[in-house]
Design an enzyme around this catalytic site. Structure first.
Site, PDB file in Angstrom:
ATOM      1  N   HIS A 266       0.832  -1.200   0.000  1.00  0.00           N
ATOM      2  CA  HIS A 266       0.000   0.000   0.000  1.00  0.00           C
ATOM      3  C   HIS A 266       0.874   1.261   0.000  1.00  0.00           C
ATOM      4  O   HIS A 266       0.734   2.131  -0.863  1.00  0.00           O
ATOM      5  CB  HIS A 266      -0.907  -0.026   1.234  1.00  0.00           C
ATOM      6  CG  HIS A 266      -1.819   1.153   1.356  1.00  0.00           C
ATOM      7  ND1 HIS A 266      -3.134   1.110   0.984  1.00  0.00           N
ATOM      8  CD2 HIS A 266      -1.592   2.421   1.778  1.00  0.00           C
ATOM      9  CE1 HIS A 266      -3.686   2.308   1.178  1.00  0.00           C
ATOM     10  NE2 HIS A 266      -2.768   3.119   1.670  1.00  0.00           N
ATOM     11  N   GLU A 267       1.781   1.327   0.971  1.00  0.00           N
ATOM     12  CA  GLU A 267       2.609   2.535   1.093  1.00  0.00           C
ATOM     13  C   GLU A 267       3.570   2.658  -0.100  1.00  0.00           C
ATOM     14  O   GLU A 267       3.843   3.768  -0.555  1.00  0.00           O
ATOM     15  CB  GLU A 267       3.372   2.538   2.421  1.00  0.00           C
ATOM     16  CG  GLU A 267       2.482   2.484   3.673  1.00  0.00           C
ATOM     17  CD  GLU A 267       1.381   3.544   3.724  1.00  0.00           C
ATOM     18  OE1 GLU A 267       1.516   4.602   3.074  1.00  0.00           O
ATOM     19  OE2 GLU A 267       0.370   3.308   4.422  1.00  0.00           O
ATOM     20  N   HIS A 270       1.717   4.328  -2.821  1.00  0.00           N
ATOM     21  CA  HIS A 270       1.748   5.792  -2.655  1.00  0.00           C
ATOM     22  C   HIS A 270       3.097   6.334  -3.123  1.00  0.00           C
ATOM     23  O   HIS A 270       3.184   7.352  -3.797  1.00  0.00           O
ATOM     24  CB  HIS A 270       1.593   6.158  -1.171  1.00  0.00           C
ATOM     25  CG  HIS A 270       0.184   6.149  -0.665  1.00  0.00           C
ATOM     26  ND1 HIS A 270      -0.814   6.904  -1.235  1.00  0.00           N
ATOM     27  CD2 HIS A 270      -0.391   5.508   0.389  1.00  0.00           C
ATOM     28  CE1 HIS A 270      -1.952   6.722  -0.559  1.00  0.00           C
ATOM     29  NE2 HIS A 270      -1.727   5.872   0.425  1.00  0.00           N
ATOM     30  N   GLU A 297      -4.661   7.729  -3.067  1.00  0.00           N
ATOM     31  CA  GLU A 297      -5.111   6.458  -2.490  1.00  0.00           C
ATOM     32  C   GLU A 297      -5.444   5.440  -3.580  1.00  0.00           C
ATOM     33  O   GLU A 297      -5.326   4.229  -3.367  1.00  0.00           O
ATOM     34  CB  GLU A 297      -6.319   6.712  -1.583  1.00  0.00           C
ATOM     35  CG  GLU A 297      -6.736   5.532  -0.726  1.00  0.00           C
ATOM     36  CD  GLU A 297      -5.752   5.189   0.392  1.00  0.00           C
ATOM     37  OE1 GLU A 297      -4.763   5.936   0.583  1.00  0.00           O
ATOM     38  OE2 GLU A 297      -5.966   4.173   1.066  1.00  0.00           O
TER      39      GLU A 297
END
Ligand code: ZN
Length: 503
Positions: A266-267, A270, A297
């Site tokens: 997820h990070e 980003h 997101e």
């Protein structure tokens, strides 16, 4: 001064102002990773000073004059990069100049302290300790919304900080049909003829091995460790400090593989967006920055879910995972593992929620923060209200407040109006991914070979390189030819869970 000279001067000013901002980002990163607990008071003074300096320079009449000298000239005609920069800077300038400097500094000072108090309150599951801070943060946030001005309710002023142009009514228009379809899908899953065994991912997964595997996955995605690093925090995040420096964090659970693994993906998602922005030429300008948090997101959720929770991804990575986690995965085959990482069930923690229930967590927060902001709900009663609404959404009782209202960092950090961008991100992500698949029919085959460069290049080309040149909805329209809708997400979820659950 010619319009071009005024524009160049504006670019120079914005670069310096943004260097101040990125210095604050680095201090905030340190606060959440390595700062000793007792350093919080001092750090709050450092951050408040920088926020005040940033505010003073950005809202100076000089910036307003430079914008005026460029506006309505040929330089900003049409949809050029310059036009977008001036349009978005003007939008920000008009809001920010309405905020008194004292309020800006006070918000930073109080939220820095509140965040440290929240960490302790969360560790002790002690809402009473945090309640006065929640009240202070909401008071200040309300003041800032009043100062900036809004149509309808104060929430609109705050939402616009994260999702420029979005209104509560837009969010409701999309949340209402989404909620209906999700509840219907979850009902079918509850009565499904077969279920995966989530126990597979809840065995012993030693932290040092999780770190090795997580870094390998992030590297395969294209996350460049010579331009970033991975650290441990209470609340995982990504911060783009500047060109060549985009950092991510995670938290490890030795009894569960999902948390850190999908957290890292997820990070890193980003981070790939941050790394793909044109920070060389457009640093400090909207075109060199994310267009909205919803789009930000969409990138993290795409890598976490459409990629990380796909079967094709595990065709490539399961054999590697089996070599690293020899004991835990010895008896596990692809279908069982794929089912386990896609298990759907009501759970307390938003960031660890499956794709089916995730958006209900957001809807709950959206309702509560509007009620707190509109003074329909007092801060001291917020934990009880959380428990009540959680029960009605998920059908289970919250066992302790660290699994309820204390789980997220946002409200302590003053991030009110931020949560809906997570669901917007899920919606944008499904819509973008469907288009990427249509553009690259062999995308699944590429994933099976461990090749994610096709997707990354597509994202760079269609989304990252533009930064804030187009607002979120315009970007979605440009890329996919469609306005934002809950349909692509529901199509994706129905197809995936249809196969896994036999529904
Ligand atoms: Zn995120």
């Amino acid at each position: 001064m010619s319009p071009q000279q005024a524009y160049n001067e504006l670019v120079g000013q914005m670069k310096e102002i943004s260097l101040l901002g990125s210095t604050a980002s680095l201090l905030a990163w340190d606060q959440r990773t390595y700062m000793p607990r007792q350093g919080a008071e001092f750090r709050s003074q450092q951050l408040a000073l920088i926020a005040g300096m940033y505010h003073e320079r950005f809202t100076s009449p000089k910036i307003g004059d430079l914008l005026s000298q460029v506006e309505s000239t040929d330089l900003v005609k049409g949809d050029s990069v310059e036009a977008a920069n001036v349009r978005e800077l003007r939008h920000k300038y008009n809001k920010e100049t309405k905020l008194p400097k004292e309020l800006v500094e006070e918000i930073v000072r109080v939220t820095t302290l509140a965040e440290t108090e929240w960490e302790t309150a969360r560790a002790r599951s002690d809402f009473a300790m945090f309640a006065p801070w929640l009240e202070k943060v909401y008071d200040l946030t309300r003041q800032s919304a009043e100062a900036m001005g809004y149509e309808g309710e104060p929430y609109n002023a705050l939402l616009d900080n994260y999702e420029p142009g979005a209104k509560v009514s837009d969010i409701e228009a999309i949340f209402t049909p989404l909620r209906k379809d999700l509840v219907e899908l979850l009902g079918r899953i509850k009565n499904a003829p077969r279920r995966p065994d989530p126990g597979i991912v809840e065995r012993n997964y030693p932290v040092e091995l999780q770190k090795i595997f997580g870094e390998a996955v992030a590297g395969a995605m294209g996350y460049d460790f010579s331009a970033g690093r991975l650290d441990i925090t209470t609340h995982p995040f990504c911060t783009g400090i500047g060109n060549g420096d985009t950092r991510i964090t995670t938290r490890y659970n030795p009894k569960r593989l999902n948390d850190a693994l999908f957290g890292i993906m997820h990070e890193a998602g980003h981070a790939l967006y941050e790394m793909g922005l044109d920070k060389k030429n457009q640093f400090g300008l909207p075109a060199g920055d994310a267009t909205s948090l919803g789009i930000h997101e969409s990138q993290s959720r795409m890598w976490e879910n459409q990629v990380g929770r796909s079967k094709a991804f595990w065709v490539y990575f399961l054999p590697q995972a089996k070599r690293i986690f020899r004991d835990a995965l010895a008896d596990v085959n692809l279908d069982a593992f794929y089912g386990a990482v896609n298990d759907v069930r009501p759970s307390y923690i938003r960031v660890e929620a499956d794709e089916g229930t995730y958006n209900l967590h957001i809807m709950l927060r959206f309702e509560l923060e509007r009620a707190l902001l509109n003074k329909e709900l007092a801060a001291k009663d917020a934990a009880g209200e959380w428990r009540k609404r959680f029960k009605s959404y998920f059908g289970i009782e919250v066992d302790k407040d660290s699994n309820g209202i204390l789980q997220d960092v946002h409200w302590s950090a003053g991030l009110v109006g931020y949560f809906p961008t997570y669901t917007l991100g899920n919606l944008f992500s499904a819509q973008f991914f469907a288009k990427a698949k249509a553009d690259m029919p062999d995308l699944t085959k590429q994933f099976e070979r461990g090749d994610f460069s096709g997707l990354l290049n597509w994202l760079r080309q269609n989304i990252h390189q533009h930064g804030g040149r187009y607002r979120a909805n315009d970007l979605a329209q440009r890329v996919t030819g469609q306005t934002l809708s809950h349909k692509p997400l529901m199509d994706y979820l129905n197809a995936k869970y249809g196969e896994i659950y036999g529904i």
